[in-house]
Design a protein around this motif. Structure first.
Motif, short mmCIF file in Angstrom:
data_model
loop_
_atom_site.label_atom_id
_atom_site.label_comp_id
_atom_site.label_asym_id
_atom_site.label_seq_id
_atom_site.Cartn_x
_atom_site.Cartn_y
_atom_site.Cartn_z
N GLN A 232 8.99 -123.41 -59.06
CA GLN A 232 10.14 -122.19 -58.97
C GLN A 232 10.92 -122.36 -60.30
OE1 GLN A 232 11.98 -123.44 -55.25
NE2 GLN A 232 11.50 -121.24 -54.50
N VAL A 233 11.14 -121.40 -61.00
CA VAL A 233 11.73 -121.28 -62.49
C VAL A 233 12.78 -120.39 -62.38
CG1 VAL A 233 11.36 -120.78 -64.90
CG2 VAL A 233 9.23 -121.25 -63.34
N ILE A 234 13.84 -121.26 -62.89
CA ILE A 234 15.33 -120.53 -63.13
C ILE A 234 15.47 -120.65 -64.78
CG2 ILE A 234 17.72 -120.95 -63.13
CD1 ILE A 234 17.12 -122.25 -60.22
N VAL A 235 15.96 -119.81 -65.16
CA VAL A 235 16.27 -119.44 -66.60
C VAL A 235 17.80 -119.41 -67.07
CG1 VAL A 235 15.80 -117.93 -68.69
CG2 VAL A 235 14.03 -118.54 -67.32
N THR A 236 18.08 -120.21 -67.66
CA THR A 236 19.66 -119.83 -68.12
C THR A 236 19.67 -119.27 -69.62
OG1 THR A 236 20.23 -121.92 -69.26
CG2 THR A 236 20.38 -121.69 -66.85
N GLU A 237 20.61 -118.32 -69.87
CA GLU A 237 20.63 -117.41 -71.28
C GLU A 237 21.83 -117.21 -71.61
OE1 GLU A 237 19.76 -116.43 -73.96
OE2 GLU A 237 17.66 -117.13 -74.08
N VAL A 238 22.20 -117.09 -73.11
CA VAL A 238 23.30 -116.50 -73.34
C VAL A 238 23.14 -114.95 -74.02
CG1 VAL A 238 24.38 -118.65 -73.97
CG2 VAL A 238 23.10 -117.55 -75.68
N ASP A 239 21.81 -114.58 -74.28
CA ASP A 239 21.51 -113.55 -74.73
C ASP A 239 20.96 -112.39 -73.66
OD1 ASP A 239 19.92 -111.13 -75.83
OD2 ASP A 239 19.30 -112.50 -77.68
#
Length: 416
Positions: A232-239
């Motif tokens: 299971q994939v979680i992505v963290t981003e600022v864009d």
């Protein structure tokens, strides 16, 4: 006469075997080697190179040397240099200054030694050669015509220098070439990161929650392969735009403070610093695994972790376990350095074949056009990108269509 500062020249036979293996799987570089051997386009040219010093990089060095270049070679990470490969290059007559596990002081010394012959062309990976030329040793920049930068982090540094007006010579942003970042960053990083994590942990990925920090081309590849492995994939981003893309690609998107308690494995791939802090770690599960897929070992905040950890011990080869103030442990692979190359073999040979073909042709472009170029960050030409792509298709035996004259006219017309 070749100079060197390596561990043990007697290691050369195993290094030669590694180089021969990648040579047989890098048809683009092999073709360039054959061409360069005949035409000697780099005859009399001095090239200083700082790239992760393993077999694929070594083969690039030999291709350039076949073209007549005088090569001065070092690594771009203290853990990614393979001593047997460095020894093989010395055995082949190249000047090499690198060994595995160098201290930061030794690493800086190797960078300076690599620059000491006043090169005409720089090939950099992360910007350390260029950085030293502009800070500690500006006197060595006089003979530099220009150079090429391999990776995102290095291009970020170069663009900052360009914006400030301090860049002394033109640098080709090889990382931004389509034949580099679309394949190397995405497919190369995606595969090699998980190769390293799996071989170093001997743990299954399926069923785990993976947190990918940053959804650039590297992050896309890492997430794609984690998903394919059953995570299971979680992505963290600022864009915000990249966050939308990650969500539409099927991944959960949330701030790190929300992701930290959920993740089993964390991979940072941003080119920035302190993307995973000790405060984040205190929220994580016991024995969460932390890795970095960015160039420098500052994405996982290792300096603060070293200061604030209650204790640490090596829990497995290449994995250091840090006990935090709350009693939980985080396991860091490869000292928080570039995980796919510091503790594995890096990108697949076929991927680096494309990236290094772009490097070789961009170095040739600098050699042939430096008198016309200004001291700025410049793009890889469309001609080089197209030539590398066509060589790759030809190596596969794949043909594509061509535009007709009528279609070309249509595409360049406005009054339809």
């Amino acid at each position: 006469m070749a100079e060197y500062e390596i561990r043990d020249v007697s290691l050369a036979p195993s290094g030669h075997e590694k180089i021969e293996w990648v040579r047989s799987h890098m048809p683009l570089l092999y073709g360039l080697e054959e061409e360069f051997r005949k035409t000697k386009p780099f005859k009399g040219v001095k090239i200083s190179l700082s790239v992760h010093l393993e077999a694929k990089t070594a083969y690039l060095c030999l291709v350039l040397a076949a073209g007549g270049a005088q090569m001065y070679v070092t690594g771009s990470n203290v853990l990614s240099t393979q001593d047997d490969v460095a020894a093989a290059l010395v055995d082949d007559g190249l000047s090499v200054f690198a060994y595995h596990g160098a201290t930061q002081e030794e690493y800086n010394h190797h960078i300076e030694r690599t620059l000491s012959q006043k090169p005409n062309i720089i090939i950099d990976d992360g910007g350390d050669l260029v950085g030293m030329l502009h800070t500690a040793r500006p006197d060595l920049a006089e003979e530099v015509w220009g150079g090429c930068e391999e990776t995102t982090t290095g291009v970020i540094r170069l663009k900052a220098m360009d914006d400030e007006g301090v860049l002394k010579f033109p640098m080709v942003a090889v990382n931004d070439a389509r034949c580099k970042h679309l394949f190397d960053n995405r497919y190369g990083t995606g595969q090699s990161v998980w190769d390293s994590i799996m071989r170093n942990t001997n743990l299954i990925i399926a069923g785990k929650t993976v947190v990918v920090v940053g959804y650039g081309w590297c992050g896309r590849g890492i997430a794609m392969r984690a998903d394919a492995l059953g995570a299971q994939v979680i992505v963290t981003e600022v864009d915000p735009v990249k966050a939308i893309e990650a969500r539409m690609d099927g991944y959960s998107v949330m701030p790190m403070k929300q992701a930290a308690p959920k993740g089993d494995i964390f991979v940072s791939a941003t080119g920035c610093c302190k993307t995973i802090t000790v405060d984040d770690m205190l929220l994580m599960k016991d024995q969460a695994i932390l890795t970095n897929a960015g160039h420098f070992n500052c994405e996982v905040d290792m300096d603060d972790l070293e200061k604030k950890a209650v204790s640490k011990k090596e829990v497995r080869h290449n994995i250091m376990g840090y006990t935090l103030s709350n009693g939980r442990r985080v396991d860091v692979i490869g000292e928080g350095r570039l995980v796919n190359i510091a503790t594995a073999d890096g990108h697949p040979a076929e991927i680096m074949d494309m990236s290094f073909a772009v490097q070789a042709l961009s170095a040739l472009y600098i050699k042939e056009h430096h008198n016309e170029l200004k001291p700025h960050v410049i793009h890889v030409t469309d001609q080089i990108d197209d030539a590398v792509a066509r060589r790759k298709l030809a190596a596969w035996g794949t043909e594509i269509d061509e535009l007709t004259d009528e279609q070309k006219k249509y595409l360049h017309s406005w009054n339809l």
